[in-house]
Design an enzyme around this catalytic site. Structure first.
Site, PDB file in Angstrom:
ATOM      1  N   LYS A  15       0.893  -1.143   0.011  1.00  0.00           N
ATOM      2  CA  LYS A  15      -0.134  -0.136   0.097  1.00  0.00           C
ATOM      3  C   LYS A  15       0.970   1.174  -0.239  1.00  0.00           C
ATOM      4  CE  LYS A  15       0.825   1.292   4.326  1.00  0.00           C
ATOM      5  NZ  LYS A  15       1.552   2.667   4.652  1.00  0.00           N
ATOM      6  N   PRO A 100       9.784  -4.354  -0.373  1.00  0.00           N
ATOM      7  CA  PRO A 100      10.851  -3.927   0.626  1.00  0.00           C
ATOM      8  C   PRO A 100      10.384  -3.827   2.247  1.00  0.00           C
ATOM      9  CG  PRO A 100      10.928  -2.555  -1.293  1.00  0.00           C
ATOM     10  CD  PRO A 100       9.707  -3.367  -1.398  1.00  0.00           C
ATOM     11  N   ALA A 102      10.266  -2.695   6.067  1.00  0.00           N
ATOM     12  CA  ALA A 102      10.372  -1.589   7.004  1.00  0.00           C
ATOM     13  C   ALA A 102      10.648  -0.353   6.032  1.00  0.00           C
ATOM     14  CB  ALA A 102      11.473  -1.549   7.815  1.00  0.00           C
ATOM     15  N   GLY A 104       7.725   1.451   4.714  1.00  0.00           N
ATOM     16  CA  GLY A 104       6.293   2.282   4.643  1.00  0.00           C
ATOM     17  C   GLY A 104       5.334   2.119   3.694  1.00  0.00           C
ATOM     18  N   LEU A 105       5.588   0.441   3.078  1.00  0.00           N
ATOM     19  CA  LEU A 105       4.643   0.027   2.231  1.00  0.00           C
ATOM     20  C   LEU A 105       3.841  -1.098   2.625  1.00  0.00           C
ATOM     21  CD1 LEU A 105       7.473  -0.115  -0.761  1.00  0.00           C
ATOM     22  CD2 LEU A 105       5.501   1.391  -0.570  1.00  0.00           C
ATOM     23  N   GLY A 107       4.655  -4.324   4.177  1.00  0.00           N
ATOM     24  CA  GLY A 107       4.814  -5.529   3.399  1.00  0.00           C
ATOM     25  C   GLY A 107       4.437  -6.668   4.556  1.00  0.00           C
ATOM     26  N   GLY A 108       4.925  -6.177   5.849  1.00  0.00           N
ATOM     27  CA  GLY A 108       4.386  -7.411   7.010  1.00  0.00           C
ATOM     28  C   GLY A 108       2.927  -7.487   7.073  1.00  0.00           C
ATOM     29  N   ALA A 110       0.832  -7.140   4.610  1.00  0.00           N
ATOM     30  CA  ALA A 110       0.325  -7.861   3.484  1.00  0.00           C
ATOM     31  C   ALA A 110       0.744  -9.418   3.723  1.00  0.00           C
ATOM     32  CB  ALA A 110       1.087  -7.357   2.213  1.00  0.00           C
ATOM     33  N   ASP A 142      -2.469  -1.866   9.389  1.00  0.00           N
ATOM     34  CA  ASP A 142      -2.841  -2.002   7.949  1.00  0.00           C
ATOM     35  C   ASP A 142      -3.167  -3.429   7.513  1.00  0.00           C
ATOM     36  OD1 ASP A 142      -1.767   0.516   8.025  1.00  0.00           O
ATOM     37  OD2 ASP A 142       0.341   0.152   7.446  1.00  0.00           O
TER      38      ASP A 142
END
Length: 311
Positions: A15, A100, A102, A104-105, A107-108, A110, A142
């Site tokens: 995101k 990537p 840590a 800001g996307l 990933g964890g 997701a 998130d």
């Protein structure tokens, strides 16, 4: 005897936050948020297969340094779902990391959403979206959005979602940094800055941005992107100023730090322009990776389910 799927494959998107207004610190340690989430076609892939007990394996280009034990959000997702269903957490979960870490996307998040979806399908639990969303809320702010995807207004700590209708096919460039930023550290820096200023200033209501998204107004969206965490991220990672400037220099319509950073995202006019901006930005050497992405996209989705087997 329990009927399970033989192998389930799920993709879950990264995101970006195209608007992130951060309110004051709440008694529970979180901040009140008003954010516009936007899911992009950068995915992690979660595979779940029958097993005796719970095992987690991580691979892919962005898996280095991650732990594959009970501290991992994907592990916690599988364990929480099994506990909720009253069954043993029998699954071999593999997460192929492309998002990537840590950065800001989310990933964890997701990975957690993908694991919830994959294990629910593997164990044939028949759990609906609303029930999975309640579990997602317990895992992180998130995770609910990673399940839902598309574009949404997030309030509370980000877990209360309201779907936002936008024109399809928005094009962005993601610039991933060499370093990482821990989300709690960025929020702590924001609190420090606000205490020093003696005021809490926020972006406020995102209605204008949402309306611009809805009518497909590129120029208006470019002028309305914003992130209250950006000053804190820049204080902790000053090199991001160079990335943001480089994006502007190579022709991006606008650029901001994504979420808590350190990834930066840039708005492009179309797919060709996004590819051109990504290639030019990569040459500036102000980021580790720069790549074109598209939004908005669906949340965690089952892509493959093999024939069932009896156990």
């Amino acid at each position: 005897m329990s009927d399970t799927a033989g192998l389930v494959t799920v993709t879950a998107p990264a995101k970006i936050n195209v608007h992130l207004a951060v309110g004051g610190l709440r008694p529970d340690g979180f901040h009140d948020l008003s954010t516009v989430f936007h899911a992009i076609d950068l995915h992690d892939t979660v595979l779940a297969a029958p097993a005796s007990g719970l095992a987690l394996r991580l691979d892919g280009p962005e898996a280095a340094g991650l732990r594959s034990d009970h501290t991992n959000l994907a592990w916690r997702a599988a364990a929480l779902l099994a506990e909720h269903a009253g069954i043993a957490p029998d699954a071999a979960v593999t997460v192929r990391k492309t998002i990537p870490i840590a950065a800001g996307l989310a990933g964890g998040s997701a990975d957690a959403a993908g694991t919830l979806r994959a294990c629910a399908e593997l164990w044939r639990l028949g759990i609906g979206a609303s029930e999975l969303a309640l579990l997602a809320e317990q895992l992180g702010s998130d995770v609910s959005f990673a399940l839902q995807g598309r574009t949404a207004l997030g309030t509370g700590r980000g877990e209360q979602l309201q779907q936002v209708q936008v024109r399809a096919n928005w094009h962005w460039v993601v610039a991933a940094a060499d370093g990482q930023l821990a989300t709690p550290a960025v929020y702590a820096e924001l609190d420090r800055q606000r205490a020093a200023d003696g005021a809490t200033r926020t972006l406020g209501d995102p209605s204008a941005l949402i309306e611009a998204f809805g009518r497909g107004d590129l120029e208006a969206v470019a002028g309305l992107l914003g992130n209250d965490l950006q000053p804190a991220a820049l204080a902790l990672a000053p090199y991001l100023r160079n990335t943001l400037q480089a994006g502007a220099d190579v022709g991006a319509l606008a650029g901001i730090v994504s979420g808590s950073g350190p990834s930066c995202v840039f708005l492009a006019r179309n797919a060709v322009h996004a590819t051109e901006v990504a290639a030019a930005l990569q040459k500036t050497q102000t980021c580790r990776l720069a790549f074109a992405v598209r939004g908005d996209v669906a949340g965690a989705q089952v892509r493959l389910r093999e024939d069932s087997v009896q156990q």
